[in-house]
Each structure stands twice: as structure tokens, then as C-alpha cells.
Design a protein around this motif. Sequence first.
Motif, mmCIF file in Angstrom:
data_model
loop_
_atom_site.group_PDB
_atom_site.id
_atom_site.type_symbol
_atom_site.label_atom_id
_atom_site.label_comp_id
_atom_site.label_asym_id
_atom_site.label_seq_id
_atom_site.Cartn_x
_atom_site.Cartn_y
_atom_site.Cartn_z
ATOM 1 N N MET A 108 0.796 -1.222 0.000
ATOM 2 C CA MET A 108 0.000 0.000 0.000
ATOM 3 C C MET A 108 0.830 1.275 0.000
ATOM 4 N N THR A 168 -10.970 -3.905 -1.155
ATOM 5 C CA THR A 168 -9.840 -3.682 -2.053
ATOM 6 C C THR A 168 -9.872 -4.639 -3.229
ATOM 7 N N ARG A 404 -10.100 1.538 4.245
ATOM 8 C CA ARG A 404 -10.926 0.850 3.249
ATOM 9 C C ARG A 404 -11.038 1.681 1.975
ATOM 10 N N GLY A 407 -7.770 1.400 0.188
ATOM 11 C CA GLY A 407 -7.650 0.109 -0.454
ATOM 12 C C GLY A 407 -8.436 0.043 -1.753
ATOM 13 N N GLU A 408 -9.599 0.633 -1.764
ATOM 14 C CA GLU A 408 -10.416 0.618 -2.977
ATOM 15 C C GLU A 408 -9.747 1.352 -4.124
ATOM 16 N N CYS A 410 -6.539 1.908 -4.412
ATOM 17 C CA CYS A 410 -5.358 1.134 -4.785
ATOM 18 C C CYS A 410 -5.756 -0.032 -5.684
ATOM 19 N N GLY A 411 -6.850 -0.715 -5.341
ATOM 20 C CA GLY A 411 -7.316 -1.820 -6.159
ATOM 21 C C GLY A 411 -7.676 -1.385 -7.563
#
Length: 473
Positions: A108, A168, A404, A407-408, A410-411
Amino acid sequence: MAKSAKRAENGNRRLSAEERAVRGRSARRKAPRSGHGEFEPPAHRQDPVDVLERQSAGRVADLVPIRYGRMVESPFRFYRGAAAVMAGDLAHTPDSGLRVQLCGDAHMLNYGLLGSPERNLLFDINDFDETLPGPWEWDVKRLAVSLAIAGRENGFTDRERAEIVLSTVRSYREQMRRYAGMNHLDVWYTRVDAEELQTLAAVELRSRGRKKVAEALAKARGRDSLQAAGKLTEVVAGERRFRSLPPLVTPLSELLPGEERSVLEGQIRDLVESYGQTLPSDRRHLLRQFTVVDMARKVVGVGSVGTRCWIILLLGRDGGDPLILQAKEAGESVLAPYVGPAEHTMQGERVVAGQRLMQAASDIFLGWHRLTGIDGRERDFYVRQLRDWKGAIEPALMVPRGMRALGEVCGTTLARAHARSGDRIAIAAYLGGADVFDRALARFAEAYADRNERDHRALAEAVASGRVVAQSA
């Protein structure tokens, strides 16, 4: 890079979109999606400290203790420096057979804000030291585990961490499915900019979180060569020079005696001139308008500590027109023993080629060169600006909702990077519309976080026993 997945194995016929989708769904027989949730260390797993010591063997000896000192601080810091350890483990996990250009170290903190050549603020992957073609699953797993480990250090509950990883991976899966229906050029032009981050903050975060995002965007826009020069340099006898901040920043004037220093200075000047040949002609012209005035050695990151990294101060019109370049040593990717060597003969070119393929927009001064050191050994380097509107992530300050949301994005960003180089239709078909893969990676992330904690303890024990020397810096 590996031959395009769009070609049939027995000829040059281009596969149709439906054939590519069938290929993806068929890969589930080889590697069932639920199987990605399991992690069982191989019977002859390498000792993690042995792996780190082998990496350290070719590094600057007086900096290696700083690397161990940083890694021993916490399981998350250990994870950041242990990409080589995890690469060996990932080689024993399920593999769908679908290949992309990998970041190779997609945790991350290797995502963040950066400036495009058009002076737009973007969110993207920002570290490509380990990039190579390989199984797309490896990057997703490296990202998912990093979030689980960071969540543990923040005291998040099991459920909160699971929700972060699920969100993610779902973001990656759903975005890849969207890309599967898009035209090539539309995929290529896609990017995540500052406006999208602010929109996400407005939807996902409370007022305090939105304020932090706005502050981070403003701070990133101020991080450029002018700001770096103000922090890292000073005027000495009327000349701008790097400050002495050893061991993190050490001017060449303090690093080596006179004759050796003169030789290295000449080599670095040659590097700046020669690496310019790897830039487009307009940027080569721009680079030539700057003059090299000082150099220093810099310690960077966690896993990279001990590799050779030079920062180079150049001036343009006058002392108020600085450019600071970073020339960072590029060794063989930690993935190479498991996916094969790079097609590029220079490791610096490998890094640059991977970055240009995966990033939506890259640094205008990004290039590479091979340098012969004062010890007569050839080493590869890649060169970029030290800072160009770069904004860092601070996971320790995050609440579950904020992590969260991070993460989203990044995904989503990782899916775009993979879609540019791999068969997005086949990967999307493999993933499917259900959350089977998402739930599997939530289990894998926790299992590997447990493994990482044991590896971190092994390093701490090696430090305590005197096997390795750690230094705080």
C-alpha cells in the motif's frame, strides 16, 4: 515482456473477445479461485534472514545495518523490506497462467500522489524496482496482505481488516471487469486524478477524513524540486550545496577522499549527460539547459537501503531554478528467480520500461544508464526527479473507513496498470461476477500476515543474537 495473451499458442491468429473470456474461465480448472485463500509454506522454505543477508551482500556495507534497523521496527516495516521473501512464497501459490507486467512490490505504501507532465495531480503506483512480467495474482496478494498487516498495527478488529481487504479486492475485480468491455485506447487513457480522490473522500469519509485528503493534495502540490532544494541544500560561500545530514544524506565531499571523489564526481556527471540519451529529444533538450553543481549519497525507503542512490543538484537560470535528480541503483528483480529474467539487458531499462507501461503518466526525466563505479564494477541505475508533486500515505493515522477507501482506490489503480499490459478480458472472466476470489484473498491476507509476524520475529532474534547488526536512522 511475454508474448501477448491475445495470440493463439499455435499461430498468429488473434483470439476473439469470447475466446479470451473462455480462456480466462478455463483457467479456473488449473487454479480454482477459492484455492487462493490457502497459504502453506513450502517444505523447504528459505530462512527469511538468509534471504535478506544474500540481498545485503552486494550493498553498501555501512548502510546495511540501517536496513535491518528499519525492518526490525515493526512487522509492517519488515514486510516493506521483505519483497524477496514473499516472492519465494508466492511462487508456491496457485497461478491462473495469465500474465501481466507486475509492479513486483505492490504494497500500500508504493501507491501515492504524483504530478503528470501536464501538471495534473494523479494517484498511481510509484515504485517499480522489482517490476517484471508475471502472474497478476502476485501483485493483488502483496497489496491485500499489506492492508491486513497495517490494520493489525492500527488495532483494527478481524472484521474490520476483512472488510478492508474484501473492498480492495472487489474494487480490483470490478474495475477489471469494466476494462474488459472497454476499447484499448480508452483503457490507456484512464487515470485516477485528484478530483476523483476528492469525490471518493466526499462519499466515503467523514468530515475529518475529507479534510485530511484535501490537506494531502495541497501538500503534494508543494513537493517539488524547489521545495526539496529548500530542505536539502544550503548556500555555502555563495554556492548552493547539499546539506550534510549523515547517514541519510552525505555530500560527496564528505564521503570520499579527494582523488576518489573527483573520479566519482566525473562519473556521475557523465551519467547525467549519457542517461539523457534515453529521454525523448524535447526532454533531452530541457535537461541540457541545467548545470550539475553538487552530488550526495542518499538513503531511501526500507527495502532499498544499502543500494547506491545518488541525488544530483542541477541549476537552471539561477539559484532559484533548481532540479534535483535521483539516480538509484537497479539490481535484478526479486521476481526473476521465479518468473525468469528480464528481456532488457540493463536493469535500469527494465525498471523504466515497466514504469512507463504501468503508470498513467511518468516523470518527464525518467531514464536509465549503466555506470562503472570507482571499484571498476558496472552497475545499472534509473534516474528520475527526487520529488515531483509526490504525496505519501500515512497508514498509522487511518481509521478503518479511511483505510478501506484507500484500499479501494489502490485496487482500482492496480487493475488499470494490469489491464494495460495483460489480457484484461481473460482476467476479468477468471475473476467473474461473484466474490469468490475476494473472500479467498481475505483469508490469504490473514494467513500471510501471521507468517510475516513470525519472519519479523526471526529477524529480531537475529539482531538480538548478533547474527546481524541493526542501526536506527
